[in-house]
Design a protein around this motif. Structure first.
Motif, mmCIF file in Angstrom:
data_model
loop_
_atom_site.group_PDB
_atom_site.id
_atom_site.type_symbol
_atom_site.label_atom_id
_atom_site.label_comp_id
_atom_site.label_asym_id
_atom_site.label_seq_id
_atom_site.Cartn_x
_atom_site.Cartn_y
_atom_site.Cartn_z
ATOM 1 N N PHE A 183 102.770 5.589 -57.716
ATOM 2 C CA PHE A 183 102.270 4.273 -57.598
ATOM 3 C C PHE A 183 100.902 4.226 -58.199
ATOM 4 O O PHE A 183 100.807 2.954 -58.923
ATOM 5 N N LEU A 184 100.033 5.008 -57.729
ATOM 6 C CA LEU A 184 98.898 4.671 -58.507
ATOM 7 C C LEU A 184 98.940 5.113 -60.129
ATOM 8 O O LEU A 184 98.120 3.940 -60.875
ATOM 9 N N MET A 185 99.641 5.823 -60.530
ATOM 10 C CA MET A 185 99.717 5.992 -62.101
ATOM 11 C C MET A 185 100.196 4.706 -62.763
ATOM 12 O O MET A 185 99.716 4.165 -63.746
ATOM 13 N N ARG A 186 101.309 3.978 -62.067
ATOM 14 C CA ARG A 186 101.738 2.805 -62.370
ATOM 15 C C ARG A 186 100.843 1.668 -62.380
ATOM 16 O O ARG A 186 101.099 0.971 -63.174
ATOM 17 N N GLN A 187 99.911 1.687 -61.491
ATOM 18 C CA GLN A 187 99.029 0.535 -61.543
ATOM 19 C C GLN A 187 97.864 0.818 -62.310
ATOM 20 O O GLN A 187 97.177 -0.170 -62.753
ATOM 21 N N LEU A 188 97.584 1.946 -62.844
ATOM 22 C CA LEU A 188 96.354 2.368 -63.516
ATOM 23 C C LEU A 188 96.713 2.327 -65.186
ATOM 24 O O LEU A 188 95.751 2.238 -66.031
ATOM 25 N N MET A 189 97.915 2.750 -65.436
ATOM 26 C CA MET A 189 98.370 2.773 -66.822
ATOM 27 C C MET A 189 99.270 1.759 -67.111
ATOM 28 O O MET A 189 99.809 1.055 -66.513
ATOM 29 N N ASP A 190 99.379 1.530 -68.434
ATOM 30 C CA ASP A 190 100.249 0.412 -68.988
ATOM 31 C C ASP A 190 101.545 0.711 -69.076
ATOM 32 O O ASP A 190 102.607 -0.259 -68.934
ATOM 33 N N ARG A 191 102.089 2.099 -69.118
ATOM 34 C CA ARG A 191 103.248 2.540 -69.046
ATOM 35 C C ARG A 191 103.416 3.775 -68.470
ATOM 36 O O ARG A 191 102.599 4.763 -68.617
ATOM 37 N N VAL A 192 104.486 4.140 -67.719
ATOM 38 C CA VAL A 192 104.783 5.400 -67.148
ATOM 39 C C VAL A 192 106.272 5.973 -67.235
ATOM 40 O O VAL A 192 106.781 5.154 -66.578
ATOM 41 N N GLU A 193 106.349 6.837 -67.897
ATOM 42 C CA GLU A 193 107.751 7.160 -68.201
ATOM 43 C C GLU A 193 108.029 8.820 -67.687
ATOM 44 O O GLU A 193 107.085 9.445 -67.810
ATOM 45 N N SER A 194 109.200 8.948 -67.308
ATOM 46 C CA SER A 194 109.774 10.412 -67.131
ATOM 47 C C SER A 194 111.066 10.630 -67.865
ATOM 48 O O SER A 194 111.871 9.917 -67.819
ATOM 49 N N PHE A 195 111.053 11.884 -68.546
ATOM 50 C CA PHE A 195 112.264 12.394 -69.423
ATOM 51 C C PHE A 195 112.266 13.673 -69.406
ATOM 52 O O PHE A 195 111.331 14.278 -69.101
ATOM 53 N N ARG A 196 113.417 14.336 -70.021
ATOM 54 C CA ARG A 196 113.661 15.512 -70.239
ATOM 55 C C ARG A 196 113.326 15.742 -71.792
ATOM 56 O O ARG A 196 113.903 15.139 -72.587
ATOM 57 N N ASP A 197 112.620 16.726 -72.175
ATOM 58 C CA ASP A 197 112.477 17.195 -73.573
ATOM 59 C C ASP A 197 111.797 18.631 -73.541
ATOM 60 O O ASP A 197 110.519 18.746 -73.395
ATOM 61 N N LYS A 198 112.467 19.564 -73.382
ATOM 62 C CA LYS A 198 112.025 21.217 -73.286
ATOM 63 C C LYS A 198 111.256 21.108 -71.781
ATOM 64 O O LYS A 198 110.042 21.770 -71.967
ATOM 65 N N GLY A 199 111.694 20.406 -70.838
ATOM 66 C CA GLY A 199 111.166 20.524 -69.322
ATOM 67 C C GLY A 199 110.821 18.921 -68.938
ATOM 68 O O GLY A 199 111.819 18.068 -69.924
ATOM 69 N N ASN A 200 110.383 18.913 -68.116
ATOM 70 C CA ASN A 200 110.278 17.581 -67.564
ATOM 71 C C ASN A 200 109.077 17.034 -67.778
ATOM 72 O O ASN A 200 107.987 17.466 -67.910
ATOM 73 N N VAL A 201 109.077 15.691 -68.609
ATOM 74 C CA VAL A 201 107.955 15.322 -69.302
ATOM 75 C C VAL A 201 107.540 13.726 -68.504
ATOM 76 O O VAL A 201 108.527 13.084 -68.210
ATOM 77 N N VAL A 202 106.171 13.794 -68.030
ATOM 78 C CA VAL A 202 105.834 12.606 -67.598
ATOM 79 C C VAL A 202 104.900 12.068 -68.633
ATOM 80 O O VAL A 202 103.907 12.500 -69.144
ATOM 81 N N ARG A 203 105.167 10.874 -69.146
ATOM 82 C CA ARG A 203 104.320 10.311 -70.287
ATOM 83 C C ARG A 203 103.479 8.995 -69.869
ATOM 84 O O ARG A 203 104.152 7.912 -69.365
ATOM 85 N N LEU A 204 102.213 9.057 -69.722
ATOM 86 C CA LEU A 204 101.335 8.061 -69.508
ATOM 87 C C LEU A 204 100.997 7.230 -70.870
ATOM 88 O O LEU A 204 100.377 7.981 -71.548
ATOM 89 N N THR A 205 100.894 5.974 -70.871
ATOM 90 C CA THR A 205 100.375 5.218 -71.904
ATOM 91 C C THR A 205 99.287 4.166 -71.509
ATOM 92 O O THR A 205 99.529 3.370 -70.441
ATOM 93 N N LEU A 206 98.229 4.207 -72.120
ATOM 94 C CA LEU A 206 97.114 3.432 -71.991
ATOM 95 C C LEU A 206 97.030 2.471 -73.383
ATOM 96 O O LEU A 206 96.467 3.070 -74.216
ATOM 97 N N HIS A 207 96.872 1.287 -73.225
ATOM 98 C CA HIS A 207 96.650 0.475 -74.499
ATOM 99 C C HIS A 207 95.069 0.632 -74.811
ATOM 100 O O HIS A 207 94.317 0.610 -73.646
ATOM 101 N N ARG A 208 94.907 0.916 -75.944
ATOM 102 C CA ARG A 208 93.315 0.988 -76.323
ATOM 103 C C ARG A 208 92.371 -0.147 -76.337
ATOM 104 O O ARG A 208 91.277 -0.229 -76.027
ATOM 105 N N GLU A 209 93.046 -1.266 -76.675
ATOM 106 C CA GLU A 209 92.502 -2.637 -76.316
ATOM 107 C C GLU A 209 90.959 -2.649 -76.675
ATOM 108 O O GLU A 209 90.291 -2.669 -76.095
#
Length: 140
Positions: free
Chosen positions: A114-140
């Motif tokens: 919940f916190l990650m999703r409130q603080l970052m612009d995008r939060v994703e989870s997927f498999r790629d040589k392990g479980n990946v959590v990707r946090l994206t923040l727009h630089r603006e």
């Protein structure tokens, strides 16, 4: 597609003692990129700490000998953190609970997402040589 570069790419033991050092490195990169002080002081440290602790404690179940990979990628538009563990993965939408609702106020599960999703612009989870959590923040 915007050109991107890797700001850092680390492997740390699955031990929560390493979180603070990684978060400090992320803060430094954030300041170097002249991202807003609020995002450097709050958004990135809190979201990245949550992602790392989830990877260590849940994904790798704090098992000795396991590693968590952390990568920071910078593009013209975004600052991206990828946290990779050996866990089975999860669905971000299913696992996120709004911890501000009355029925969830006392629950501990799902607060980090919940916190990650409130603080970052995008939060994703997927498999790629392990479980990946990707946090994206727009630089603006």
């Amino acid at each position: 597609m915007a050109e991107s570069r890797v700001a850092f790419d680390l492997q740390i033991p699955s031990d929560v003692e390493y979180i603070e050092g990684v978060v400090e490195l992320a803060r430094q990169r954030c300041r170097e990129l002249k991202i807003s002080p609020a995002k450097c002081s709050l958004n990135i440290p809190v979201a990245l700490s949550e992602a790392l602790s989830n990877a260590i404690l849940r994904g790798n179940e704090a098992t000795g000998g396991t590693q968590v990979r952390v990568r920071a990628i910078i593009s013209d538009t975004d600052l991206i953190f990828e946290v990779v563990d050996d866990g089975p993965g999860f669905d971000v939408d299913e696992c996120t609970q709004d911890c501000t609702t009355e029925e969830n106020l006392t629950k501990e599960e799902g607060r980090g997402l919940f916190l990650m999703r409130q603080l970052m612009d995008r939060v994703e989870s997927f498999r790629d040589k392990g479980n990946v959590v990707r946090l994206t923040l727009h630089r603006e």
